[in-house]
Design a protein around this motif. Structure first.
Motif, PDB file in Angstrom:
ATOM      1  N   ALA A  74       0.821  -1.208   0.000  1.00 23.42           N
ATOM      2  CA  ALA A  74       0.000   0.000   0.000  1.00 23.42           C
ATOM      3  C   ALA A  74       0.857   1.262   0.000  1.00 23.42           C
ATOM      4  O   ALA A  74       2.043   1.238   0.327  1.00 23.42           O
ATOM      5  CB  ALA A  74      -0.915  -0.008   1.223  1.00 23.42           C
ATOM      6  N   LYS A  77      -1.816   7.498  -2.977  1.00 22.36           N
ATOM      7  CA  LYS A  77      -2.136   7.579  -4.391  1.00 22.36           C
ATOM      8  C   LYS A  77      -1.157   8.513  -5.095  1.00 22.36           C
ATOM      9  O   LYS A  77      -0.893   9.624  -4.640  1.00 22.36           O
ATOM     10  CB  LYS A  77      -3.561   8.105  -4.595  1.00 22.36           C
ATOM     11  CG  LYS A  77      -4.660   7.159  -4.130  1.00 22.36           C
ATOM     12  CD  LYS A  77      -6.032   7.783  -4.370  1.00 22.36           C
ATOM     13  CE  LYS A  77      -7.148   6.872  -3.886  1.00 22.36           C
ATOM     14  NZ  LYS A  77      -8.489   7.486  -4.074  1.00 22.36           N
ATOM     15  N   LEU A 119      -4.704   1.741   6.829  1.00 20.67           N
ATOM     16  CA  LEU A 119      -4.496   2.665   5.729  1.00 20.67           C
ATOM     17  C   LEU A 119      -4.677   4.095   6.228  1.00 20.67           C
ATOM     18  O   LEU A 119      -5.679   4.401   6.881  1.00 20.67           O
ATOM     19  CB  LEU A 119      -5.472   2.408   4.585  1.00 20.67           C
ATOM     20  CG  LEU A 119      -5.328   1.104   3.795  1.00 20.67           C
ATOM     21  CD1 LEU A 119      -6.371   1.051   2.687  1.00 20.67           C
ATOM     22  CD2 LEU A 119      -3.930   0.967   3.214  1.00 20.67           C
ATOM     23  N   GLU A 123      -4.319   6.633   1.173  1.00 13.52           N
ATOM     24  CA  GLU A 123      -3.570   5.431   0.821  1.00 13.52           C
ATOM     25  C   GLU A 123      -4.479   4.383   0.170  1.00 13.52           C
ATOM     26  O   GLU A 123      -5.670   4.289   0.489  1.00 13.52           O
ATOM     27  CB  GLU A 123      -2.894   4.828   2.054  1.00 13.52           C
ATOM     28  CG  GLU A 123      -1.741   5.666   2.574  1.00 13.52           C
ATOM     29  CD  GLU A 123      -1.000   4.989   3.716  1.00 13.52           C
ATOM     30  OE1 GLU A 123       0.140   5.390   3.997  1.00 13.52           O
ATOM     31  OE2 GLU A 123      -1.565   4.059   4.335  1.00 13.52           O
ATOM     32  N   VAL A 124      -3.893   3.594  -0.710  1.00  9.69           N
ATOM     33  CA  VAL A 124      -4.615   2.524  -1.386  1.00  9.69           C
ATOM     34  C   VAL A 124      -3.749   1.264  -1.413  1.00  9.69           C
ATOM     35  O   VAL A 124      -2.524   1.329  -1.325  1.00  9.69           O
ATOM     36  CB  VAL A 124      -4.996   2.909  -2.833  1.00  9.69           C
ATOM     37  CG1 VAL A 124      -6.029   4.009  -2.849  1.00  9.69           C
ATOM     38  CG2 VAL A 124      -3.758   3.314  -3.624  1.00  9.69           C
ATOM     39  N   LYS A 126      -2.421  -1.869  -3.596  1.00  8.70           N
ATOM     40  CA  LYS A 126      -2.202  -2.196  -4.997  1.00  8.70           C
ATOM     41  C   LYS A 126      -2.016  -3.690  -5.242  1.00  8.70           C
ATOM     42  O   LYS A 126      -2.239  -4.169  -6.357  1.00  8.70           O
ATOM     43  CB  LYS A 126      -0.988  -1.439  -5.531  1.00  8.70           C
ATOM     44  CG  LYS A 126      -1.225   0.048  -5.712  1.00  8.70           C
ATOM     45  CD  LYS A 126      -2.253   0.292  -6.800  1.00  8.70           C
ATOM     46  CE  LYS A 126      -2.461   1.754  -7.083  1.00  8.70           C
ATOM     47  NZ  LYS A 126      -3.383   1.977  -8.223  1.00  8.70           N
TER      48      LYS A 126
END
Length: 240
Positions: A74, A77, A119, A123-124, A126
């Protein structure tokens, strides 16, 4: 085991033994995760003894079994997040191999289990990376020829040549190492170009991703670039 040896020994493994990670190995992994998070501005997290993420229909479709330890990949972005995830994540994959562990990059075949990761705002996630003691060491995958994924900016009779006698040996070694990198469905949609040194500057390498209907090419490029660096030697060139 060196990183070069780990590149050759590493294969994606989907079936694992019901064996917890050794405490000393966990300490090494967690310390290195902290360092890679710092360098890559990421939020990679090691999740231990948690079976639910790989028990869903997608995991069964992906033929995963006994995955109870994994890395949550993570970060904030950003346009280059996927590439950084691939680059710094593959460092951890190869480290795991040197520690006697097996791994597998996972783009879809997992479930996000609430409460197992954290998170921050923006934040993401992936990808996940399954990690543990494999039932087997996995098997190699079919790879493209060196000439299919490389070329030199040196022009000979009006045409470009790939890694050959007009490029240094380290460039070919880098491409060969990149071809052993894991990519989504083994698509290997990346390309490396050698740019000779001039004006007292170091030789340069251009790394590109090529088109794919499947996607994941930016993440794959990050993985391949890390392999290239290990094979070529970071001191021999600069990335364009």
């Amino acid at each position: 085991m060196t990183l070069e040896e780990a590149i050759k020994a590493r294969h994606s493994v989907r079936a694992y033994k019901a064996q917890p990670l050794a405490e000393d190995i966990v300490k090494v992994l967690e310390k290195e995760i902290e360092e890679q998070n710092r360098q890559g501005h990421l939020h990679i997290q090691l999740i231990k003894n948690e079976p639910k993420a790989f028990q869903g229909k997608l995991a069964k479709y992906g033929k995963f079994s006994n995955v109870t330890n994994y890395l949550v990949m993570a970060g904030q972005k950003a346009e280059d997040l996927d590439e950084r995830i691939g680059y710094y994540g593959e460092h951890l994959v190869l480290l795991a191999q040197t520690l006697g562990l097996n791994t597998c990059w996972v783009g879809l075949s997992y479930s996000k289990i609430p409460g197992t990761y954290v998170l921050e705002e923006g934040e993401v996630i992936k990808a996940y990376i399954a990690i543990g003691y494999g039932e087997t060491q996995g098997v190699g995958h079919k790879i493209k020829a060196v000439g299919k994924v490389s070329r030199s900016a040196v022009r000979t009779l009006g045409s470009s040549k790939n890694a050959s006698d007009i490029t240094p040996s380290w460039f070919r070694k880098g491409v060969e190492a990149a071809l052993l990198a894991p990519t989504a469905v083994n698509q290997q949609k990346f390309f490396f170009e050698y740019v000779p040194a001039k004006d007292n500057k170091s030789a340069q390498v251009i790394a590109k991703r090529t088109f794919s209907l499947i996607g994941y090419t930016q993440l794959d490029l990050g993985i391949a670039k890390y392999h290239f660096e290990v094979g070529a030697g970071k001191d021999n060139f600069e990335w364009v």
